[in-house]
Each structure stands twice: as structure tokens, then as C-alpha cells.
Design a protein around this motif. Structure first.
Motif, PDB file in Angstrom:
ATOM      1  N   UNK A 153       0.828  -1.211   0.000  1.00  0.00           N
ATOM      2  CA  UNK A 153       0.000   0.000   0.000  1.00  0.00           C
ATOM      3  C   UNK A 153       0.862   1.261   0.000  1.00  0.00           C
ATOM      4  N   UNK A 154       1.974   1.232   0.750  1.00  0.00           N
ATOM      5  CA  UNK A 154       2.850   2.406   0.826  1.00  0.00           C
ATOM      6  C   UNK A 154       3.441   2.758  -0.530  1.00  0.00           C
ATOM      7  N   UNK A 155       3.678   1.739  -1.376  1.00  0.00           N
ATOM      8  CA  UNK A 155       4.271   1.976  -2.701  1.00  0.00           C
ATOM      9  C   UNK A 155       3.231   2.002  -3.810  1.00  0.00           C
ATOM     10  N   UNK A 156       1.944   2.007  -3.437  1.00  0.00           N
ATOM     11  CA  UNK A 156       0.844   1.995  -4.412  1.00  0.00           C
ATOM     12  C   UNK A 156       0.988   0.821  -5.379  1.00  0.00           C
ATOM     13  N   UNK A 157       1.225  -0.355  -4.778  1.00  0.00           N
ATOM     14  CA  UNK A 157       1.343  -1.556  -5.602  1.00  0.00           C
ATOM     15  C   UNK A 157       2.658  -1.625  -6.352  1.00  0.00           C
ATOM     16  N   UNK A 158       3.721  -1.041  -5.781  1.00  0.00           N
ATOM     17  CA  UNK A 158       5.058  -1.048  -6.383  1.00  0.00           C
ATOM     18  C   UNK A 158       5.037  -0.427  -7.790  1.00  0.00           C
ATOM     19  N   UNK A 159       4.486   0.787  -7.869  1.00  0.00           N
ATOM     20  CA  UNK A 159       4.341   1.465  -9.168  1.00  0.00           C
ATOM     21  C   UNK A 159       5.476   2.439  -9.460  1.00  0.00           C
ATOM     22  N   UNK A 160       5.908   3.192  -8.435  1.00  0.00           N
ATOM     23  CA  UNK A 160       6.868   4.270  -8.676  1.00  0.00           C
ATOM     24  C   UNK A 160       8.284   3.729  -8.517  1.00  0.00           C
ATOM     25  N   UNK A 161       8.879   3.294  -9.630  1.00  0.00           N
ATOM     26  CA  UNK A 161      10.209   2.673  -9.575  1.00  0.00           C
ATOM     27  C   UNK A 161      11.300   3.736  -9.560  1.00  0.00           C
ATOM     28  N   UNK A 162      12.239   3.607  -8.584  1.00  0.00           N
ATOM     29  CA  UNK A 162      13.366   4.531  -8.479  1.00  0.00           C
ATOM     30  C   UNK A 162      14.608   4.017  -9.185  1.00  0.00           C
TER      31      UNK A 162
END
Length: 744
Positions: free
Chosen positions: A457-466
């Protein structure tokens, strides 16, 4: 157009040197070596050519301080003070000398105690000048500036002077005492000009005025022009960011401007006009940061236990009930209690009493007090009579003891039940763990344990890749309802490899804490899922800054970054409880935080050594171009492998290019270490920085350190402790031999 180019040229000189730079041919009255000043003789100061400024001794009480002042303005307005927090010196045997050895030296008493005014000077001076700009300058034998007061402002900047990014002005204690006062004006590295009380953190709740020019760059500086234009400028593009004041119409040759953080916390711009004979005409406040000049808006103006209010629009301080002014003559210096003991109600047996009263129209900026629960207003208004109090005191004591015993018994019972319940929960949790090794992960660590769903949930489903690493992918996330940004690393390779990587990072990072290491905040271990939660590094990696940035970092930034990385590795090697070999030091594993501090990341390839080990065998790790030769020889790997990698990174930081560039126009420039060594031998180091203006001595030292670090034989490489001492200029650096892998 020609005049515009001249203006830009002069401004660029000003910004690159950290202040307005008087040229050698402007020095009309040289102060030669051997010149002296005495506080009680006519030669107590060195005046500027016009006589409007003077440098020397000014009187403070019964003593003297060394400083610069505007002559004749408000009984000599002091604009700079040396060693401002030192006590005043007496007139006995006190001299200020520009010595024959090229030092600006203050001898303070009969015993000959000496203090160097220009302590930050890197070489000996040949002569000095006091300029009409108010700047006192020391020159070397090549007529180059080696020290000037404009680089070290106290509470004032003058026309032509700047306040660099990260620097600040500190107000004076009073109009007559110029030691450090109660307020500070900071030109923040994010481009915002902010005023705080002293001894506070750089946080929003402490601010009482800000320019609002956030730019997130190290290049913003405060500049006061000779025409009274106070502005924040981006010194890279030479573009104005914001005008704080307007350019004034006065005659710039007969008017002096100064921007001062006053003793009351006001940041104000003053103009001082002189007539044709050089005598002062007038002094005017041209601009003030707080336009309504309401002292009640200055944080901490009234000090502790008091509050600010207005009477006929005039601010004054009022003590809270039960307190008196510390100094009746200086009502802004806080209030203190006027009693030792306090109880509710009134009575002759009470040492002191208090009542609860209502105060209207009072605004609290923060919550500075912690307090125990106090009586209600009704209880204080109707206190128990003393006789009744004394009659019932024994009975009350018995009741209190009974309550304490009952509470203790209940607490022990509750703790026992809770302990049993928690033990059963732990047993069930341990049974769900796949392997016994996981039990060791939390030994000695104080980390947060997150669930997989929580991190998803914190990563919105691991969407925003750094970015991607050797063993997993890093995602941007936000915890605690979006208030805390984090970086979540999800291990994605084979379970065996991921488990090894996971355990290595947990053991290595979990026990470390240093300002130049990326902090591990927590982890997740559910079944085969392994995730690590790190602090979020907003400014990307050092590789982005050096090789992909829109602008290359300036020389001072690169020197600071090189030291940051060296101190982080030194901590891993020598200051941890157990030494750590990182094994993969490279720019992409060095991240930059909000304040552009460099921090080492990715301990997944680290080898944790036992306290009595200095070398270990391991399979080949690291990244080509940064790997020491011992990796290829099947020989024991020591901490000197990290020293080699750091040497390559240091040369990349100096030159702002990768260690191999196949697109180089000249064949010998393809391999960075080869090119740097040849330039070093030929004494042509200016080539490796592309003609950029840098400190040549620091450049040579950094190159020598880098060449020592990349020596083929590990025993020739210095320890990271030696590297830090050499970069800080504490120890001398000998000329390095040619590394064996460099053809000559």
C-alpha cells in the motif's frame, strides 16, 4: 551590449570568489608588512582611501575589539568584528600587527598571548588594503587575494558583498556589544532566505520571516549591489531570483548601503549619505523584512515565561503571573519564577499559591512546556481549609498506600498475563518462519517490522520505480499517512540469493548509524518475500549528479562530496562494532539527500568481518572499472579493495566524468586514471577540470590521494583513516608512484 558583458563579468568574479573582489590595481594605499596598530595611540586604525571606513581597534566598554566601522555614522557604526565572542582586550601591551611573516596577529597582553585574525588563510600575506567598499583584504606575492573580511560576515553585508549558499548572519547582542546575539539570517541551500532565533533547528516552526525563494539548488546567493539593490541571485545562470528591495536613486559614490540583522531580529537595509567633503549627511532605513516592524512577530523576542503585547502600537514584554523579569532594564531577556513552592489556594502555611485565570487574545506559537495535571479552576477557587487538611492528612496517606498496593498487585498480574499471551504469539510466529536463520535477523537491531500488505500500500502496488540493483528493484513509498517518504527495495532473484542478500544487508546496515550511510528503517520477511525499507534520498545518486546532471557541481561541492564518501567508508572499516567491506563502492551506490549530503548505500555485497579479521576469501563481487586487481588473483580480499574503488570514484568526482570514456576525442583520455597520471606528471592538472577555476592545491592533493588509492599492491594503498586526514589537509601527501596498470 558591451556594458552588459562587463557587469556580468564583474558579477561572475564576485560569485566565484565568495565576495566582492577588489582588484590589485584598485589598492591605492598598501599596508606593508611590519605595520602595527595600538588601541590608545593615533595609529589605532587603517582607514580606507575616502576615510569612510576604518579597520582597527574600536572601544567596547573599558576594552577594545578589532573590527571595521563606518566612520562618523551614529558614533561609528560597526559592520564587522573579529573573534566577536572573545572578551575585549585591554590597552596594556596590546597590538595588531601585519607581521613580517605575513600574518595578521593580535597580541593581547603582557605575557604575549597571540591570536591570528586571519586564521583561515592558506598562505602568507605580502601586503594588505582597506577599501572604500568596507572590505579589508590580504594579498600574496602574486597580487592574489588570500583572505578578506567580505568572506566572513558577522551581522552585516555591504554594497558589492554576497552571502553564499549555506552561510548566515548572526545578530549582535546589543547596539554596543557586537558578540553573537539572539537571531540568525541563513541563505539556505534550497534557495530560501530565512530568519530564525539562534540555537534552533532549521525547521518551519522556528521561522518568523522567509523570502519564499525555494529553488532546491546550491547556487542561490544573497547579493547587495552598490546601488542598494538587495536581491537573491542564481550565480550559475546570473539570473535574478527575487528583488528584496528596489535599486535606489541616491548617488552611489556618496552613498553607502548596508543590510544588517539588527539586535532586535529585524533584517533591514540602511543607506548612509555623505556630502562632498566626506562628512555623513543622513542615515535612512530603506527596506525592512518585516514591513510593519512589529517586534511581537519576532520569535523569542520576549524570552521564556513572558509574552509580547502592544500598547499604543508599541510592543512590550509582560511576565506570566508568578514570574518577574530577569533584568528590569532589559525586559526582553525572559522572566523567572518568584517563588520556590506552589500549591492551590491561599493560606499562611503555604509558601506560595496560584490561581487559574483566563487570558484572552493570546496566541501560542508552539507548546514549550510539559506539565503535570493540575487542579481544576473550581478546586483552586474553593481550597480545603488548612485545619481540615491537617486533620485528614493521615487518613489520606493510608488510602494512598492502599491504592498503591492494589495498583502494584494488579500491575504484576496484568504483566504476567500479557507476558504469557505475548509468548504464545511469538511461538506461533516462529512456527510460520521457513528457516531457522530468520531468527537471527533481529538480534541486536532496533528496526521496524512491516507487513507485505503495508509496504504494498505504501508503494501503491510497487508502481513508482526509483531504480534497479543487482538483486532487486527500489520503489518510492510513503508511510504514516504520507508523512514519511521511504525507498522500498524488493528482492526479486532466486530465493537462495535473495536470502543471502537480505541477511547481509540486515546484519550490516542494521548495526550501523552514520550521517554518510543510508539508514535502514525496517524490513519485511513473510514467506519468500524479502523487502528492505530505507530513508528516501531525494536527489538521486552521485552518478546522476556527475554524469547526467544539467550542471556539473562546483568545486567546493565536489570536495565536500569526496570527504562525505571517505568518512562513510572509514566508518564501515574502522568505527563499526565489526568491520565491514562494502565490495561495490561506485557512484551509483552513493546517494544524495535533501541537503546534498552524500551517503553510501547498497550493502548487499558487503562482507561482515569478525572483530579479529582483516581479510577474507570470497567470490568475485563488485563492478568492472572499480574492482581492485586482487579480485582476479584469488587472493584474500581486505578493506584495501574498497580503498581502490574509492580512488576511482575520487578521480571521477574531480573530473566529473566516468573512469572510461570510449567517446573521448584523444586516445590517451579514454582511460581516466591513465590520463590523470600523465597530466599530473606533466603538471597540467588544469586539463582534467576543463579549465574550471579551482583551488590548485586542493586539486593536486585530491589527485595524489586518488593515485595512491589505485595502486596495484594493496599494501601501497593508504587506509581510509589516512585518506580522510590527507583530504582534510592534516597530513602531508607524498608523490605517488605510477600504478602498474598505467602504460607510460
Amino acid at each position: 551590449m558591451a556594458s552588459i558583458y562587463i557587469v556580468f563579468f564583474l558579477l561572475s568574479i564576485s560569485f566565484t570568489r565568495g565576495g566582492a573582489q577588489p582588484q590589485q590595481n584598485q589598492c591605492r594605499h598598501r599596508i606593508s608588512l611590519g605595520s602595527s596598530l595600538h588601541p590608545t595611540t593615533p595609529t589605532r586604525s587603517w582607514p580606507s582611501p575616502s576615510g569612510q571606513f576604518a579597520f582597527g581597534f574600536y572601544q567596547l566598554g573599558n576594552g577594545f575589539m578589532v573590527g571595521i566601522w563606518l566612520v562618523g555614522i551614529d558614533d561609528n557604526t560597526v559592520v564587522w568584528t573579529a573573534n566577536r565572542d572573545d572578551p575585549p582586550v585591554t590597552s596594556n601591551a596590546t597590538t595588531l600587527d601585519l607581521t613580517q611573516s605575513g600574518k595578521l596577529l593580535l597580541t593581547t597582553d603582557e605575557q604575549g598571548e597571540e591570536k591570528i585574525i586571519s586564521a583561515t588563510m592558506s598562505e602568507s600575506a605580502s601586503y594588505a588594503c582597506m577599501f572604500d567598499s568596507g572590505n579589508f583584504v590580504l594579498y600574496n606575492k602574486n597580487d592574489s587575494i588570500i583572505w578578506e573580511t567580505f568572506r566572513y560576515p558577522t551581522d552585516t553585508i555591504l554594497g558589492g558583498q554576497i552571502l553564499s549558499s549555506g552561510c548566515q548572519l548572526l545578530s549582535s547582542l546589543s547596539d554596543t556589544n557586537h558578540s553573537t546575539g539572539r537571531y540568525r539570517l541563513k541563505m539556505q541551500i534550497d534557495g530560501n532566505l530565512v530568519v530564525y532565533p539562534v540555537n534552533t533547528l532549521d525547521i518551519v516552526t522556528e521561522v518568523y520571516w522567509a523570502s519564499g525563494t525555494n529553488g532546491y539548488t546550491l547556487k542561490y546567493r544573497l547579493y547587495l549591489s552598490h546601488t542598494g539593490l538587495l536581491q537573491i541571485i542564481n550565480s550559475t545562470s546570473m539570473n535574478n531570483v527575487q528583488h528584496l528591495s528596489s535599486s535606489l536613486e541616491g548617488n552611489s559614490t556618496n552613498t553607502i548601503y548596508r543590510a544588517t540583522l539588527d539586535v532586535n531580529g529585524f533584517f533591514q537595509l540602511y543607506s548612509h549619505a555623505f556630502d562632498n567633503t566626506g562628512k555623513p549627511n543622513s542615515s535612512v532605513i530603506e527596506w525592512s523584512a518585516l514591513e510593519d516592524k512589529d517586534l511581537c512577530k519576532v520569535n523569542g523576542f520576549c524570552g521564556f515565561n513572558s509574552f509580547c503585547t502592544l500598547n499604543d502600537n508599541q510592543p512590550y514584554c509582560v511576565c506570566l503571573p508568578g514570574t518577574d523579569f530577569v533584568d528590569e532594564n532589559h525586559t526582553s531577556l525572559s522572566c523567572e519564577r518568584n517563588f520556590l513552592e506552589v500549591r492551590c489556594g491561599a493560606g499562611k502555611d503555604h509558601v506560595a499559591s496560584y490561581n487559574i485565570i483566563t487570558t484572552v487574545n493570546m496566541m501560542w506559537k508552539d507548546i514549550p512546556y510539559t506539565y503535570e495535571p493540575m487542579s481544576t479552576k473550581e478546586e483552586c477557587d474553593n481550597p480545603v481549609k488548612p485545619s481540615v487538611y491537617m486533620f485528614t492528612s493521615k487518613k489520606v496517606i493510608v488510602h494512598i498506600l492502599a491504592l498503591i498496593l492494589a495498583f502494584a498487585t494488579f500491575s504484576c498480574l496484568a504483566l504476567g498475563i500479557s507476558g504469557l499471551y505475548m509468548f504464545k504469539i511469538r511461538v506461533l510466529r516462529y512456527k510460520r518462519l521457513k528457516e531457522n536463520e530468520t531468527l537471527d535477523l533481529t538480534k541486536g537491531l532496533a528496526l521496524n517490522l512491516f507487513s507485505y500488505d503495508e509496504l504494498r500500500r505504501a508503494t501503491r502496488g510497487f508502481k513508482d520505480e526509483l531504480g534497479k540493483g543487482s538483486f532487486g528493484t527500489v520503489y518510492k513509498g510513503a508511510l504514516y499517512k504520507g508523512k514519511k517518504l521511504v525507498a522500498v527495495k524488493r528482492l526479486e532473484k532466486l530465493v537462495e540469493e535473495s536470502e543471502k542478500e537480505f541477511q547481509a544487508e540486515m546484519r550490516a546496515i542494521g548495526r550501523t548509524h552514520h550521517k554518510n550511510l543510508v539508514q535502514l528503517l525496517g524490513y519485511c520477511a513473510e514467506g519468500s518475500k524479502r523487502l528492505l525499507v530505507y530513508e528516501y534520498m531525494s536527489n538521486g545518486s552521485l552518478a546522476d549528479v556527475l554524469f547526467k546532471g544539467i550542471r556539473r557541481p562546483d568545486w567546493d561541492e565536489r570536495v565536500r562530496i569526496a570527504l562525505d564518501v571517505a568518512r562513510g567508508i572509514l566508518y564501515l572499516h574502522e568505527e563499526c562494532k565489526a568491520p565491514i567491506i562494502h565490495c561495490d563502492i561506485k557512484p551509483s551506490n552513493i546517494l544524495m539527500d535533501d541537503f546534498w549530503t552524500a551517503k553510501i548505500s547498497d550493502f548487499g555485497l558487503a562482507k561482515l568481518l569478525m572483530p579479529d579479521q582483516i581479510r577474507t576469501f570470497m567470490m568475485v563481487r563488485g563492478t568492472r572499472g572499480y574492482m581492485a586487481l586482487e579480485w582476479q588473483k584469488n587472493t584474500p580480499i581486505s578493506m584495501k579493495a574498497d580503498v581502490y574503488s574509492y580512488g576511482m570514484v575520487l578521480l571521477e568526482i574531480v573530473c566529473c566524468r566516468r573512469n572510461m570514456d570510449v567517446n573521448a576525442s584523444i586516445l590517451e583520455e579514454i582511460i581516466l586514471s591513465t590520463w590523470v597520471y600523465k597530466c599530473f606528471v606533466a603538471r597540467e592538472l588544469d586539463k582534467i577540470v576543463g579549465g574550471e577555476e579551482v583551488d590548485k592545491r586542493t586539486l593536486e592533493n585530491m589527485v595524489k590521494v586518488g593515485l595512491w588509492c589505485i595502486q596495484d599492491e594493496p599494501f601501497l594503498r593508504p587506509s581510509m583513516k589516512s585518506v580522510v586526514l590527507m583530504l582534510e589537509g592534516i597530513t602531508d601527501i607524498s608523490v605517488p608512484p605510477c600504478p602498474a596498470n598505467i602504460p607510460m
